[in-house]
Write an enzyme that holds these catalytic residues in place. Structure first.
Site, PDB file in Angstrom:
ATOM      1  N   GLY A   1       0.817  -1.216   0.000  1.00 62.24           N
ATOM      2  CA  GLY A   1       0.000   0.000   0.000  1.00 62.24           C
ATOM      3  C   GLY A   1       0.845   1.258   0.000  1.00 62.24           C
ATOM      4  CB  CYS A   2       3.775   2.309   2.011  1.00 64.39           C
ATOM      5  SG  CYS A   2       2.960   2.277   3.626  1.00 64.39           S
ATOM      6  CB  THR A   3       5.066   0.305  -2.871  1.00 62.58           C
ATOM      7  OG1 THR A   3       6.041  -0.134  -1.925  1.00 62.58           O
ATOM      8  CG2 THR A   3       5.682   0.371  -4.257  1.00 62.58           C
TER       9      THR A   3
ATOM     10  CB  ALA B   1       5.624   6.089  -2.458  1.00 67.33           C
TER      11      ALA B   1
END
Length: 140
Positions: A45-47, A50
């Site tokens: 999710g963070c990738t 970003a």
């Protein structure tokens, strides 16, 4: 600490990015600043989030906006994450989550800000987060 409310001054910060450069709130005076807090480098999710900000950055820059991602892992982790995904904006290392605490974003994942908070998003969805930030900058 409670979340910073729109219209309120944001707390000052001074944190290193993935290249060891220090970023301070005052460095961004007079322009929109998108601060987003995320839990951990290089998770799915963070990738995705970003990379969406990476892809939206050219349009955000048209509105003079800057993007800073902030999470708890160290600068080495940030450097690896940025290289792996060709991230084109600073990722700030907040290993003791002091900044996140001051902004009321711990364990919240997202917060927009500038000298005064123009918008705040709580419980954001990864899909559409960068586009939502672009709309907010366009409205400023």
């Amino acid at each position: 600490m409670p979340l910073v409310e729109p219209g309120r001054k944001v707390p000052a910060f001074s944190l290193p990015d993935q290249e060891g450069r220090t970023h301070r709130l005052k460095d961004y005076a007079g322009r929109p600043l998108i601060l987003y807090f995320y839990p951990k480098d290089d998770t799915p999710g963070c990738t995705k989030e970003a990379c969406a900000f990476r892809d939206a950055l050219p349009d955000l820059k048209k509105g003079k906006a800057a993007v800073l991602g902030v999470s708890v892992l160290d600068t080495a982790s940030k450097a690896k994450f940025a290289r792996k995904h060709m991230l084109n904006f600073p990722l700030l290392a907040d290993p003791e989550h002091e900044m996140a605490d001051r902004y009321g974003a711990w364990p919240k994942k997202s917060l927009y800000g500038r000298t005064t908070v123009a918008r705040r998003r709580d419980n954001v969805k990864v899909d559409g987060h960068a586009a939502d930030a672009l709309r907010a900058v366009d409205e400023l």
